[in-house]
Design a protein around this motif. Structure first.
Motif, PDB file in Angstrom:
ATOM      1  N   LYS A 111      60.685  70.579  50.767  1.00  0.00           N
ATOM      2  CA  LYS A 111      60.319  69.647  51.835  1.00  0.00           C
ATOM      3  C   LYS A 111      59.235  70.194  52.587  1.00  0.00           C
ATOM      4  O   LYS A 111      58.170  69.754  53.032  1.00  0.00           O
ATOM      5  CB  LYS A 111      61.406  69.354  52.786  1.00  0.00           C
ATOM      6  N   ALA A 112      59.408  71.515  52.905  1.00  0.00           N
ATOM      7  CA  ALA A 112      58.382  72.431  53.506  1.00  0.00           C
ATOM      8  C   ALA A 112      57.243  72.461  52.611  1.00  0.00           C
ATOM      9  O   ALA A 112      55.910  72.360  53.351  1.00  0.00           O
ATOM     10  CB  ALA A 112      58.891  73.632  53.790  1.00  0.00           C
ATOM     11  N   ALA A 113      57.277  72.586  51.371  1.00  0.00           N
ATOM     12  CA  ALA A 113      55.919  72.725  50.570  1.00  0.00           C
ATOM     13  C   ALA A 113      55.197  71.306  50.685  1.00  0.00           C
ATOM     14  O   ALA A 113      54.062  71.030  50.570  1.00  0.00           O
ATOM     15  CB  ALA A 113      56.370  72.968  49.267  1.00  0.00           C
ATOM     16  N   LYS A 114      56.206  70.183  50.487  1.00  0.00           N
ATOM     17  CA  LYS A 114      55.567  68.862  50.566  1.00  0.00           C
ATOM     18  C   LYS A 114      54.990  68.571  51.743  1.00  0.00           C
ATOM     19  O   LYS A 114      53.804  67.980  51.831  1.00  0.00           O
ATOM     20  CB  LYS A 114      56.867  67.943  50.461  1.00  0.00           C
ATOM     21  N   ARG A 115      55.501  69.274  53.000  1.00  0.00           N
ATOM     22  CA  ARG A 115      54.900  69.078  54.315  1.00  0.00           C
ATOM     23  C   ARG A 115      53.716  69.693  54.468  1.00  0.00           C
ATOM     24  O   ARG A 115      52.444  69.369  55.110  1.00  0.00           O
ATOM     25  CB  ARG A 115      55.712  69.452  55.384  1.00  0.00           C
ATOM     26  N   GLU A 116      53.548  70.911  53.797  1.00  0.00           N
ATOM     27  CA  GLU A 116      52.348  71.842  53.712  1.00  0.00           C
ATOM     28  C   GLU A 116      51.520  71.140  53.016  1.00  0.00           C
ATOM     29  O   GLU A 116      50.003  71.322  53.305  1.00  0.00           O
ATOM     30  CB  GLU A 116      52.726  73.374  53.400  1.00  0.00           C
ATOM     31  N   ALA A 117      51.528  70.566  51.925  1.00  0.00           N
ATOM     32  CA  ALA A 117      50.694  69.769  50.970  1.00  0.00           C
ATOM     33  C   ALA A 117      50.120  68.802  51.723  1.00  0.00           C
ATOM     34  O   ALA A 117      49.176  68.247  51.371  1.00  0.00           O
ATOM     35  CB  ALA A 117      51.344  69.632  49.437  1.00  0.00           C
ATOM     36  N   GLU A 118      50.756  68.111  52.324  1.00  0.00           N
ATOM     37  CA  GLU A 118      50.574  66.725  53.150  1.00  0.00           C
ATOM     38  C   GLU A 118      49.891  66.991  54.215  1.00  0.00           C
ATOM     39  O   GLU A 118      49.406  66.065  54.873  1.00  0.00           O
ATOM     40  CB  GLU A 118      51.751  65.846  53.263  1.00  0.00           C
ATOM     41  N   ALA A 119      49.976  68.512  54.805  1.00  0.00           N
ATOM     42  CA  ALA A 119      49.368  68.569  56.358  1.00  0.00           C
ATOM     43  C   ALA A 119      48.027  68.322  56.145  1.00  0.00           C
ATOM     44  O   ALA A 119      47.585  67.468  57.290  1.00  0.00           O
ATOM     45  CB  ALA A 119      49.794  70.168  56.597  1.00  0.00           C
ATOM     46  N   PRO A 120      46.897  68.659  55.187  1.00  0.00           N
ATOM     47  CA  PRO A 120      45.532  68.394  55.267  1.00  0.00           C
ATOM     48  C   PRO A 120      45.599  66.750  55.284  1.00  0.00           C
ATOM     49  O   PRO A 120      44.587  66.270  56.371  1.00  0.00           O
ATOM     50  CB  PRO A 120      45.127  69.142  54.480  1.00  0.00           C
ATOM     51  N   GLY A 121      46.402  66.156  54.468  1.00  0.00           N
ATOM     52  CA  GLY A 121      46.090  64.720  54.775  1.00  0.00           C
ATOM     53  C   GLY A 121      46.527  64.026  55.875  1.00  0.00           C
ATOM     54  O   GLY A 121      45.908  63.046  56.493  1.00  0.00           O
ATOM     55  N   ARG A 122      47.904  64.758  56.336  1.00  0.00           N
ATOM     56  CA  ARG A 122      48.256  64.173  57.542  1.00  0.00           C
ATOM     57  C   ARG A 122      47.333  64.550  58.819  1.00  0.00           C
ATOM     58  O   ARG A 122      47.307  63.592  59.815  1.00  0.00           O
ATOM     59  CB  ARG A 122      49.541  64.947  57.899  1.00  0.00           C
ATOM     60  N   GLN A 123      46.807  65.602  58.730  1.00  0.00           N
ATOM     61  CA  GLN A 123      45.960  66.246  59.721  1.00  0.00           C
ATOM     62  C   GLN A 123      44.563  65.231  59.912  1.00  0.00           C
ATOM     63  O   GLN A 123      44.177  64.937  60.872  1.00  0.00           O
ATOM     64  CB  GLN A 123      45.406  67.542  59.725  1.00  0.00           C
ATOM     65  N   ALA A 124      44.200  64.885  58.707  1.00  0.00           N
ATOM     66  CA  ALA A 124      43.105  64.033  58.388  1.00  0.00           C
ATOM     67  C   ALA A 124      43.413  62.731  59.033  1.00  0.00           C
ATOM     68  O   ALA A 124      42.605  62.086  59.813  1.00  0.00           O
ATOM     69  CB  ALA A 124      42.653  63.925  57.244  1.00  0.00           C
TER      70      ALA A 124
END
Length: 240
Positions: A111-124
């Protein structure tokens, strides 16, 4: 009664031994990794049931041993069986806890890796949302300012129109007042002239009346003198 108890204990020991073989084998790590979280929790439940069954079997053994002549060895064997069952149950429970802990750790890591991977897209996405919000706010503010400017212009236009109407009314009123004042001045002059004419006319009438009175008096004196002369003539008195 004793036979059924021993059969139950034997079956439980056999099942526990099979699970213990898996637990104590060199492939324990592989077995743990193959267990799912649901299976690990089920294994812990089985370990708990195994402990309960061991206690129940031990109580049955003690009761059965009391009817035997040599009860000490019987009870000792019962204790050994219970201890073995408890050891196997503890091994199962440890394995279940380990698998559950590791599985939760892996899931948390995923979940942490997924959140980290999704962080750029989420931030964007968040940045895009912020930009959209700012753009929407800018449009809303611009629209509000446009409406306010239009309202101010409308109010100023109304004020200008009202001021022009008031100025026109004031000019008309002043013009009418001047006209009325001129009329009033002309009327006063006419009254003065009329009074002057009436005064002059009264003086002329007075003079005429005075002349008439004077002429009447003069005529009356003349007639009286003539009458006196005639009377004197009739009496033989010389006239003066």
């Amino acid at each position: 009664m004793h036979i059924r108890t021993f059969l139950a204990i034997g079956l439980m020991v056999t099942q526990t031994w099979a699970l213990a073989q898996t637990t104590d084998s060199p492939q324990t790590t592989d077995a743990q990794s193959s267990l799912s979280l649901k299976e690990a929790r089920a294994q812990r439940a089985r370990a708990k049931a195994l402990k309960a069954g061991a206690e129940k079997a031990y109580k049955a053994d003690r009761k059965a041993c009391q009817s035997q002549a040599i009860a000490i060895g019987c009870i000792s064997s019962a204790k050994d069986r219970r201890t073995e069952l408890m050891r196997q149950a503890d091994a199962l429970e440890r394995e279940g806890r380990t698998v559950e802990r590791e599985t939760l750790k892996r899931e948390t890591g995923k979940k942490a890796a997924k959140r980290e991977a999704e962080a750029p897209g989420r931030q964007a996405g968040q940045q895009a949302a912020v930009e959209r919000y700012r753009e929407s706010e800018a449009k809303r503010v611009a629209e509000r300012e446009r409406r306010q400017a239009g309202e101010v212009a409308r109010i100023e236009s109304h004020r200008s129109k009202l001021a022009a109407e008031q100025a026109a009314h004031q000019r008309k009123l002043e013009k009418q007042q001047k006209k009325d004042a001129k009329k009033a001045a002309a009327a006063a002059d006419n009254v003065r002239k009329k009074a002057e004419r009436e005064r002059q006319h009264a003086e002329r009438v007075k003079k005429i009346d005075a002349r008439k009175q004077e002429y009447a008096e003069k005529l009356e004196r003349r007639e009286a003198k003539q009458a006196a002369q005639q009377a004197a003539q009739g009496a033989g008195v010389p006239a003066k």
